[in-house]
Design an enzyme around this catalytic site. Structure first.
Site, PDB file in Angstrom:
ATOM      1  N   TYR A 155       1.038  -1.292   0.155  1.00 37.52           N
ATOM      2  CA  TYR A 155       0.176   0.092  -0.084  1.00 37.52           C
ATOM      3  C   TYR A 155       0.960   1.094  -0.131  1.00 37.52           C
ATOM      4  CZ  TYR A 155      -4.047   2.611   1.598  1.00 37.52           C
ATOM      5  OH  TYR A 155      -5.284   3.537   1.503  1.00 37.52           O
ATOM      6  N   ARG A 208      -6.176  10.271 -10.817  1.00 37.69           N
ATOM      7  CA  ARG A 208      -5.520  11.141  -9.718  1.00 37.69           C
ATOM      8  C   ARG A 208      -5.125   9.712  -8.847  1.00 37.69           C
ATOM      9  NH1 ARG A 208      -5.234  10.030  -4.920  1.00 37.69           N
ATOM     10  NH2 ARG A 208      -7.377  11.180  -4.064  1.00 37.69           N
ATOM     11  N   LYS A 226      -5.570  -1.548  -2.411  1.00 35.58           N
ATOM     12  CA  LYS A 226      -6.865  -1.447  -1.653  1.00 35.58           C
ATOM     13  C   LYS A 226      -7.792  -2.644  -1.258  1.00 35.58           C
ATOM     14  CE  LYS A 226      -7.151   3.163  -1.302  1.00 35.58           C
ATOM     15  NZ  LYS A 226      -7.249   4.124  -0.172  1.00 35.58           N
ATOM     16  N   GLU A 297     -12.338   5.200  -6.434  1.00 38.49           N
ATOM     17  CA  GLU A 297     -10.955   5.422  -5.833  1.00 38.49           C
ATOM     18  C   GLU A 297     -10.178   6.179  -6.842  1.00 38.49           C
ATOM     19  OE1 GLU A 297      -9.967   4.056  -2.687  1.00 38.49           O
ATOM     20  OE2 GLU A 297      -8.605   5.641  -3.007  1.00 38.49           O
ATOM     21  N   ASP A 298      -9.573   7.378  -6.321  1.00 39.22           N
ATOM     22  CA  ASP A 298      -8.622   8.114  -7.172  1.00 39.22           C
ATOM     23  C   ASP A 298      -9.201   8.519  -8.424  1.00 39.22           C
ATOM     24  OD1 ASP A 298      -7.180   7.520  -4.916  1.00 39.22           O
ATOM     25  OD2 ASP A 298      -5.384   6.620  -5.739  1.00 39.22           O
ATOM     26  N   ASP A 320     -14.024   6.815  -1.654  1.00 37.80           N
ATOM     27  CA  ASP A 320     -13.107   6.516  -0.458  1.00 37.80           C
ATOM     28  C   ASP A 320     -12.191   7.966  -0.435  1.00 37.80           C
ATOM     29  OD1 ASP A 320     -11.475   5.196   1.335  1.00 37.80           O
ATOM     30  OD2 ASP A 320     -10.070   4.583   0.021  1.00 37.80           O
ATOM     31  N   ASP A 321     -11.996   8.695  -1.238  1.00 32.57           N
ATOM     32  CA  ASP A 321     -11.096   9.908  -1.102  1.00 32.57           C
ATOM     33  C   ASP A 321     -12.019  10.873  -0.536  1.00 32.57           C
ATOM     34  OD1 ASP A 321      -8.723   8.798  -2.360  1.00 32.57           O
ATOM     35  OD2 ASP A 321     -10.113   8.676  -4.143  1.00 32.57           O
ATOM     36  N   ASN A 464      -0.307  11.702   0.063  1.00 28.39           N
ATOM     37  CA  ASN A 464       0.446  10.230  -0.297  1.00 28.39           C
ATOM     38  C   ASN A 464       1.110  10.410  -1.632  1.00 28.39           C
ATOM     39  OD1 ASN A 464      -0.409   8.968   2.205  1.00 28.39           O
ATOM     40  ND2 ASN A 464      -2.534   9.014   1.052  1.00 28.39           N
ATOM     41  N   ASN A 509      -4.936   7.464   7.550  1.00 30.60           N
ATOM     42  CA  ASN A 509      -5.305   6.991   6.082  1.00 30.60           C
ATOM     43  C   ASN A 509      -6.616   6.380   5.990  1.00 30.60           C
ATOM     44  OD1 ASN A 509      -5.231   4.956   3.959  1.00 30.60           O
ATOM     45  ND2 ASN A 509      -3.133   6.145   3.572  1.00 30.60           N
TER      46      ASN A 509
HETATM   47  N1  LIG Z   1      -4.440  10.253   3.882  1.00 35.15           N
HETATM   48  C1  LIG Z   1      -5.468   9.703   3.197  1.00 35.15           C
HETATM   49  O1  LIG Z   1      -6.165   8.775   3.518  1.00 35.15           O
HETATM   50  C2  LIG Z   1      -5.688  10.493   1.830  1.00 35.15           C
HETATM   51  C3  LIG Z   1      -4.913  11.167   1.180  1.00 35.15           C
HETATM   52  N2  LIG Z   1      -4.873  11.558  -0.055  1.00 35.15           N
HETATM   53  C4  LIG Z   1      -4.085  12.375  -0.557  1.00 35.15           C
HETATM   54  O2  LIG Z   1      -4.505  13.974  -0.461  1.00 35.15           O
HETATM   55  C5  LIG Z   1      -4.101  14.212  -1.932  1.00 35.15           C
HETATM   56  C6  LIG Z   1      -5.061  15.209  -2.374  1.00 35.15           C
HETATM   57  O3  LIG Z   1      -5.926  14.290  -3.107  1.00 35.15           O
HETATM   58  P1  LIG Z   1      -7.215  14.895  -4.063  1.00 35.15           P
HETATM   59  O4  LIG Z   1      -7.854  15.915  -3.039  1.00 35.15           O
HETATM   60  O5  LIG Z   1      -7.887  13.775  -4.340  1.00 35.15           O
HETATM   61  O6  LIG Z   1      -6.457  15.704  -5.109  1.00 35.15           O
HETATM   62  P2  LIG Z   1      -6.887  16.939  -5.955  1.00 35.15           P
HETATM   63  O7  LIG Z   1      -5.906  16.853  -7.107  1.00 35.15           O
HETATM   64  O8  LIG Z   1      -8.195  16.885  -6.229  1.00 35.15           O
HETATM   65  O9  LIG Z   1      -6.640  17.901  -5.003  1.00 35.15           O
HETATM   66  C7  LIG Z   1      -5.434  18.687  -4.662  1.00 35.15           C
HETATM   67  C8  LIG Z   1      -5.921  20.137  -4.130  1.00 35.15           C
HETATM   68  O10 LIG Z   1      -4.523  20.843  -3.874  1.00 35.15           O
HETATM   69  C9  LIG Z   1      -4.790  22.098  -4.508  1.00 35.15           C
HETATM   70  N3  LIG Z   1      -3.370  22.357  -4.331  1.00 35.15           N
HETATM   71  C10 LIG Z   1      -2.373  22.459  -5.307  1.00 35.15           C
HETATM   72  N4  LIG Z   1      -1.275  22.977  -4.836  1.00 35.15           N
HETATM   73  C11 LIG Z   1      -1.530  23.625  -3.956  1.00 35.15           C
HETATM   74  C12 LIG Z   1      -0.807  24.617  -3.038  1.00 35.15           C
HETATM   75  N5  LIG Z   1       0.589  24.987  -3.333  1.00 35.15           N
HETATM   76  N6  LIG Z   1      -1.510  25.183  -2.181  1.00 35.15           N
HETATM   77  C13 LIG Z   1      -2.491  24.870  -1.585  1.00 35.15           C
HETATM   78  N7  LIG Z   1      -3.423  24.187  -2.386  1.00 35.15           N
HETATM   79  C14 LIG Z   1      -2.529  23.518  -3.519  1.00 35.15           C
HETATM   80  C15 LIG Z   1      -5.261  22.134  -5.741  1.00 35.15           C
HETATM   81  O11 LIG Z   1      -5.743  23.273  -6.144  1.00 35.15           O
HETATM   82  C16 LIG Z   1      -6.364  21.037  -5.143  1.00 35.15           C
HETATM   83  O12 LIG Z   1      -7.553  21.667  -4.849  1.00 35.15           O
HETATM   84  C17 LIG Z   1      -3.232  13.324  -2.627  1.00 35.15           C
HETATM   85  O13 LIG Z   1      -1.689  13.225  -2.372  1.00 35.15           O
HETATM   86  C18 LIG Z   1      -3.828  12.048  -2.238  1.00 35.15           C
HETATM   87  O14 LIG Z   1      -2.814  10.958  -2.057  1.00 35.15           O
HETATM   88  C19 LIG Z   1      -6.235  11.550  -0.589  1.00 35.15           C
HETATM   89  C20 LIG Z   1      -7.093  10.719  -0.178  1.00 35.15           C
HETATM   90  C21 LIG Z   1      -7.033   9.828   1.200  1.00 35.15           C
HETATM   91  C1  LIG Z   2      -5.219   6.829   0.706  1.00 35.91           C
HETATM   92  C2  LIG Z   2      -5.940   7.134  -0.661  1.00 35.91           C
HETATM   93  O1  LIG Z   2      -6.982   7.024  -0.942  1.00 35.91           O
HETATM   94  C3  LIG Z   2      -5.103   8.374  -1.389  1.00 35.91           C
HETATM   95  O2  LIG Z   2      -4.163   8.833  -1.063  1.00 35.91           O
HETATM   96  O3  LIG Z   2      -5.695   8.489  -2.557  1.00 35.91           O
HETATM   97 MG   LIG Z   3      -7.361   7.223  -2.784  1.00 37.70          MG
END
Ligand SMILES: NC(=O)C1=CN([C@@H]2O[C@H](COP(=O)(O)OP(=O)(O)OC[C@H]3O[C@@H](n4cnc5c(N)ncnc54)[C@H](O)[C@@H]3O)[C@@H](O)[C@H]2O)C=CC1
Ligand SMILES: CC(=O)C(=O)O
Ligand SMILES: [Mg+2]
Length: 618
Positions: A155, A208, A226, A297-298, A320-321, A464, A509
């Site tokens: 993962y 994504r 997953k 997902e993603d 999930d996200d 991540n 996570n």
């Molecule tokens: N820990 C967890 O369980 C999870 C973590 N994530 C992580 O969250 C991250 C984002 O995922 P999503 O929201 O789906 O992606 P996304 O691409 O939809 O969102 C990213 C956001 O960050 C903004 N952004 C980009 N550069 C920036 C900056 N310099 N300053 C402020 N904002 C900025 C973008 O405008 C956008 O709104 C990914 O790395 C993903 O792996 C996502 C889901 C679960």
């Molecule tokens: C953990 C997860 O779902 C993500 O980073 O997109």
């Molecule tokens: Mg995800």
């Protein structure tokens, strides 16, 4: 037969009993001894008797349609060199394996040694995925018993690299792909899937993948990873899961020009064509498996929320996200408040800075906002708690026309466009959550300023894989002099400060909730995944963390407990389904002890005796 021999007073050689160390000698007429030493083939079998202190229950045999070498080539049934001699005979592949039998714990040990001898995480991933392809029971046993060591391999973070190199490393099929060429055929295609009873599908369009952007069909690594957690942590049996990629093309130039890329080498489908394809897929899936749970997902944010809005009330599904991350983060935030000695109701008094306004950022904001309403705040009061920023700065009403309806809810009346540093200095947030996929975005100044304005700031860099984390655990603890409450999307090691203090980061996570949500809704026969189910999942996760853990700054449980966490989440989800009349599959007898019911239903990877179906039918 044996009992009648015993009754007649005849004494059999000790070696005829299982586990005996004395070989049974079968001398043929020419004096040649055709037997092999008993201990070569009869390693004590840990699936009977005890395994780590638990007594195994009687294992009913599985009737299978195949026989001979086909079984060895089927990872769901294959036990490799652990097949007993009797079973090798019965299933007609005696002689196709080396004679010595290893029991499962020796098999586990051998794989562990191979993995541990490797330095590179991606090689470890390859070794484990080879086991996955050969012998699913062994693979899941290794995950269940060594989840802390294995999760980072299958993962995040390693799954990110596995996706990037998916085409180059491709060995054999796992999962299904649907593309534009398949339009009109999907309802028939789903019958190509060899398992008839699928309970959970994780589907991505690869747009994504973690914080790595558009990886097209290479994104298949994510549904696979997953679903491994669904099985190992959520107790869903491996034959009941199906990974899916909707291959709608890719806008990733490298992949479009990569001779080895295995996906559709065209720009991504957009507009109606895209949504029609998704719709045909959903209908096809539900035609064959009407009760299946679909986990989105993603998907890139422009599609993710729209798809969720379209299907959430019609189909058993969740994103999930958006929702899983929201529920997990709520649990972490409630844990953080508890660690600070504050009541959950204090949630509505926080100033929450969320960097990133995509699926995850807005999903987290939505769930925290709902929780505030649950705790008695008005909508206006709740909205005031949020400061959400993207790369253009704080979301403000003047940008409303560019924002999605879900983002617009959180747009501020004043100060739109402020930078993260300006927001911290002006509004003195108590929490800083990162979901930007911009590694290192949380600078030393930003974090030091957070700590200046708040005694114990909550700092969650959730992006991540690790390279995309907004800051590391070491940085957060060092820059706040150990005062912050920290959790991250990908795992970090404990941090030892110069003065000898040790801090333990935990992992925020969505893996802590999605397996339990899936287990709960599929066991009880729910028709949809409601917001309340996500809320109770978050509560169950938050309640799992002990006072001792909180005292150490740990706001999530140790990953070693993830199976038990998933069970608790599943029970909470089922209780919620019962409350709202959604638990259509449950009978009165299941309600007597829901905990025991769920525990009994959870897949436990042990070798089960196999028998050929035809033999029985004759
Ligand atoms: N820990 C967890 O369980 C999870 C973590 N994530 C992580 O969250 C991250 C984002 O995922 P999503 O929201 O789906 O992606 P996304 O691409 O939809 O969102 C990213 C956001 O960050 C903004 N952004 C980009 N550069 C920036 C900056 N310099 N300053 C402020 N904002 C900025 C973008 O405008 C956008 O709104 C990914 O790395 C993903 O792996 C996502 C889901 C679960
Ligand atoms: C953990 C997860 O779902 C993500 O980073 O997109
Ligand atoms: Mg995800």
């Amino acid at each position: 037969m044996l009992s009648s021999v015993l009754r007649s007073g005849l004494r059999l050689p000790a070696a005829s009993f299982r586990g005996s160390r004395t070989p049974l000698r079968l001398l043929s007429s020419n004096g040649f001894d055709p037997s092999i030493p008993d201990e070569w083939v009869e390693e004590p079998d840990e699936t009977e008797g005890e395994w780590k202190g638990c007594t195994r229950r009687f294992l009913a045999p599985i009737k299978i349609n195949s026989r001979g070498a086909d079984i060895l080539n089927n990872p769901l049934f294959n036990k490799g060199v652990s097949f007993k001699l009797g079973e090798r005979d019965r299933l007609r592949f005696r002689g196709l394996l080396p004679p010595r039998r290893l029991n499962m714990s020796l098999q586990v040990q051998r794989v562990l040694e191979e993995i541990r001898a490797e330095e590179s995480m991606i090689r470890k991933n390859e070794i484990l995925e080879d086991v996955h392809d050969r012998n699913e029971t062994l693979y899941h046993r290794i995950l269940v018993d060594h989840i802390e060591e294995m999760a980072p391999i299958i993962y995040t973070p390693t799954v990110g690299q596995a996706c990037k190199e998916f085409a180059q490393r491709f060995r054999r099929n796992r999962g299904m792909y649907f593309c534009e060429e398949d339009r009109g055929h999907m309802a028939a295609m789903v019958y190509n899937w060899p398992q008839k009873d699928v309970h959970v599908i994780v589907v991505t369009d690869g747009s994504r993948i973690l914080g790595l952007g558009d990886l097209g069909a290479n994104g298949m690594g994510i549904p696979i990873g997953k679903l491994s957690l669904y099985c190992a942590a959520g107790g869903i049996a491996p034959h009941r899961v199906m990974p899916v990629v909707l291959d709608v093309g890719t806008d990733n130039k490298e992949l479009l020009n990569d001779p080895y890329y295995l996906g559709v080498q065209k720009p991504r489908l957009q507009g109606a064509a895209y949504y029609h394809l998704v719709d045909e897929f959903i209908q096809a899936i539900r035609h064959r498996w009407p009760n299946v749970l679909i986990q989105f997902e993603d998907f890139s944010s422009d599609k993710a929320q729209k798809l969720l809005n379209k299907y959430r009330d019609q189909v058993l599904c969740f994103n999930d996200d958006i929702q899983g991350t929201g529920a997990t983060s709520l649990a972490g935030v409630l844990g953080g408040l508890r660690a600070k000695g504050e009541e959950p109701t204090a949630l509505g008094e926080q100033r929450i800075l969320i960097a990133g306004a995509g699926s995850a950022g807005i999903g987290v904001a939505q769930v925290l906002y709902q929780a505030m309403l649950e705790h008695g705040r008005t909508e206006e009061e709740a909205k005031e708690c949020f400061f959400i920023a993207d790369e253009k700065g704080l979301l403000g009403v003047e940008r409303s026309h560019q924002l999605s309806p879900e983002q617009a809810v959180f747009a501020r009346e004043t100060d739109g466009g402020l930078s993260l540093n300006e927001i911290v200095n002006k509004y003195k947030p108590t929490m800083l959550l990162g979901m930007t996929a911009v590694g290192g975005l949380f600078t030393e100044k930003l974090i030091r300023d957070m700590a200046k304005n708040c005694e114990r700031p909550i700092i969650f860099p959730l992006s991540n894989p690790t390279t995309k984390a907004e800051c590391s655990a070491e940085q957060a603890f060092e820059w706040t002099d150990g005062k912050c409450i920290f959790a991250s999307g990908s795992p970090f090691d404990p941090v030892e400060m110069n003065d000898g203090r040790i801090f333990y980061p935990t992992q925020c996570n969505n893996m802590f909730v999605f397996p339990g949500i899936g287990l709960g809704v599929t066991l009880c026969g729910a028709k949809t995944v409601s917001d309340r189910m996500l809320y109770v999942a978050a509560e169950a996760l938050a309640n799992y963390v002990s006072e001792e853990e909180l005292a150490q700054g740990k706001v999530f449980p140790n990953i070693t407990t993830i199976r038990d966490v998933s069970k608790k989440v599943a029970v909470a989800v089922i209780e919620e389904a019962i409350r709202t009349g959604q638990a259509s599959k449950l009978k009165d007898k299941h309600l007597v002890d829901l905990d025991a019911f769920v525990a009994k239903k959870m897949y436990d990877p042990v070798y089960v005796p196999l028998i050929e179906k035809r033999t029985i039918e004759i």
